[in-house]
Write an enzyme that holds these catalytic residues in place. Structure first.
Site, mmCIF file in Angstrom:
data_model
loop_
_atom_site.group_PDB
_atom_site.id
_atom_site.type_symbol
_atom_site.label_atom_id
_atom_site.label_comp_id
_atom_site.label_asym_id
_atom_site.label_seq_id
_atom_site.Cartn_x
_atom_site.Cartn_y
_atom_site.Cartn_z
ATOM 1 N N GLN A 1 0.852 -1.183 0.000
ATOM 2 C CA GLN A 1 0.000 0.000 0.000
ATOM 3 C C GLN A 1 0.883 1.225 0.000
ATOM 4 O O GLN A 1 1.975 1.212 0.554
ATOM 5 C CB GLN A 1 -0.890 0.015 1.255
ATOM 6 C CG GLN A 1 -2.312 -0.411 0.977
ATOM 7 C CD GLN A 1 -3.146 -0.490 2.237
ATOM 8 O OE1 GLN A 1 -2.673 -0.957 3.254
ATOM 9 N NE2 GLN A 1 -4.381 -0.036 2.172
ATOM 10 N N GLY B 1 -1.714 3.870 -4.315
ATOM 11 C CA GLY B 1 -2.890 3.001 -4.301
ATOM 12 C C GLY B 1 -2.584 1.733 -3.533
ATOM 13 O O GLY B 1 -1.948 1.775 -2.482
ATOM 14 N N ASP C 1 13.283 4.869 -8.936
ATOM 15 C CA ASP C 1 12.972 4.433 -7.567
ATOM 16 C C ASP C 1 13.542 3.037 -7.302
ATOM 17 O O ASP C 1 12.846 2.146 -6.825
ATOM 18 C CB ASP C 1 11.464 4.454 -7.311
ATOM 19 C CG ASP C 1 11.120 4.439 -5.816
ATOM 20 O OD1 ASP C 1 12.032 4.708 -4.994
ATOM 21 O OD2 ASP C 1 9.964 4.162 -5.473
#
Length: 409
Positions: free
Chosen positions: A81, A85, A198
């Site tokens: 989570q 989303g 990332d």
């Protein structure tokens, strides 16, 4: 547009109708296509579709003379989570296959960049997009659901596992994981032209049986165009390249290389190399290891950064940061990845050819449990475009050349 229903299951409130019409989506959404034209929509009217036992029914096919096919997914548990989303594990009721479904709120004004990126990707070390569908809630919110292959573990959890045992990760696994990370990065940087932005242990999935690694979460990924500015506040702390901390907006795919260097160091040390709660903390940690950046290095990271008020600290020798029994090849690779100047960092493909990974190229090397290594040399021609003959022979060892018939080795 298709009309699909939600199959009620015991314990859930049954909707008033078994077939719910899907509102027409904005025109720009209709233009979105993924591989094999598998675009699907589903209507979800009971909760958010991620509760255990919830069933989502979708339809695929029906284009180019293909028969329509119904696929039902039962949500099993939430596995991730965040602000983006939710990701939940689900089972396809028709095939029994386990998948991961990433569900993100879709802004009707824009195409979803993550979907556009994932459509392009096809690599053994990148998580595979199986298909996607849109879902709507009672509030008329549109969600994009990306149906992805399910890989049960992450490098982050493997690190935690060894820390709990108070052990260092076996060096063969460090090599195996980082080799596959660099293969994935070489593919996305040079074949696709995308920067992930990332890279961190949580975004590196691992099959615990085969130790195959797959890069996931392309929610921050972007094609970087020279001369076009990008946001500097991306990438998770501990793994942020110094040029991002300096606020650079014209960075390159070298930010992913820095992050991968941080991951390699963490696998070797068992803890993050540059922990820090803020950008300043982070920079202090980097300076403690690399020393104070020179004016030239700061200029390479961000030409607009004129403040130069750092304490003058000497670089800490790499061999003192790692255990004295650490192989020199490991230390050498880390030092080539973690350079202040982005253009001095080695590329992902250069990293793959590094001597640190030579053990993986030995046909007799096995996993700690005695099993064979996962496929490491199944390169496609586009991955090795422009590679010198010398490096080609290094990248694909003799015993593995039959895996790559298209390379003509």
């Amino acid at each position: 547009m298709t009309s699909v229903g939600l199959a009620p299951v015991s314990g859930l409130r049954e909707s008033s109708s078994h077939s719910v019409g899907v509102d027409r989506l904005p025109e720009e959404m209709n233009d979105m296509r993924i591989r094999d034209d598998k675009e699907i929509e589903a209507a979800i009217v009971d909760g958010n579709g991620t509760e255990t036992g919830h069933i989502i029914v979708t339809t695929i096919g029906g284009r180019h003379g293909q028969p329509k096919q119904t696929i039902s997914y039962m949500a099993e548990r939430i596995v991730g989570q965040g602000s983006f989303g939710v990701v939940f594990q689900a089972k396809c009721l028709e095939t029994g296959e386990t998948v991961a479904i990433k569900k993100v709120l879709q802004d009707k004004r824009y195409k979803n960049r993550e979907l556009q990126t994932m459509r392009l990707l096809d690599h053994p070390n990148v998580v595979c997009l199986k298909h996607c569908f849109f879902s709507t809630t009672e509030k008329d919110e549109v969600y994009l659901n990306l149906v992805l292959e399910y890989v049960p573990e992450t490098v982050h959890r493997v690190i935690k596992h060894y820390n709990k045992l108070n052990q260092r990760m076996p060096l063969i696994l460090v090599k195996l994981y980082t080799y596959q990370i660099f293969r994935a990065l070489s593919y996305i940087h040079h074949t696709i032209g995308v920067c992930h932005r990332d890279i961190k242990p949580q975004n590196l999935l691992v099959n615990p049986h085969t130790h195959q690694v797959k890069l996931c979460d392309f929610g921050s990924a972007k094609v970087l165009v020279k001369g076009e500015p990008n946001i500097s506040y991306i990438c998770s702390r501990y793994y942020r390249a110094p040029e991002l901390i300096f606020g650079a907006t014209e960075y390159t795919t070298a930010i992913d290389i820095w992050s991968a260097g941080c991951v390699l160091a963490e696998l070797l040390l068992g803890q993050p190399l540059f922990p820090g709660e803020s950008g300043v903390d982070q920079l202090v940690e980097i300076i403690k290891v690399l020393g104070t950046p020179t004016r030239e290095e700061i200029k390479c990271m961000n030409p607009n950064y004129n403040e130069f008020k750092f304490p003058q600290i000497k670089a800490h020798p790499w061999h003192k940061i790692f255990h004295k029994r650490m192989p020199p090849e490991a230390v050498d690779l880390v030092s080539r990845l973690l350079q202040y100047s982005p253009n001095l960092r080695c590329t992902a493909l250069e990293a793959v050819t590094h001597a640190f990974f030579d053990e993986l190229r030995d046909p007799n090397t096995r996993l700690p449990n005695g099993r064979v290594l996962p496929p490491l040399f199944n390169f496609k021609a586009h991955e090795l475009k422009g590679v010198s003959a010398e490096n080609l022979l290094k990248l694909v060892p003799e015993h593995a050349r039959k895996q790559c018939p298209s390379l003509g080795l």
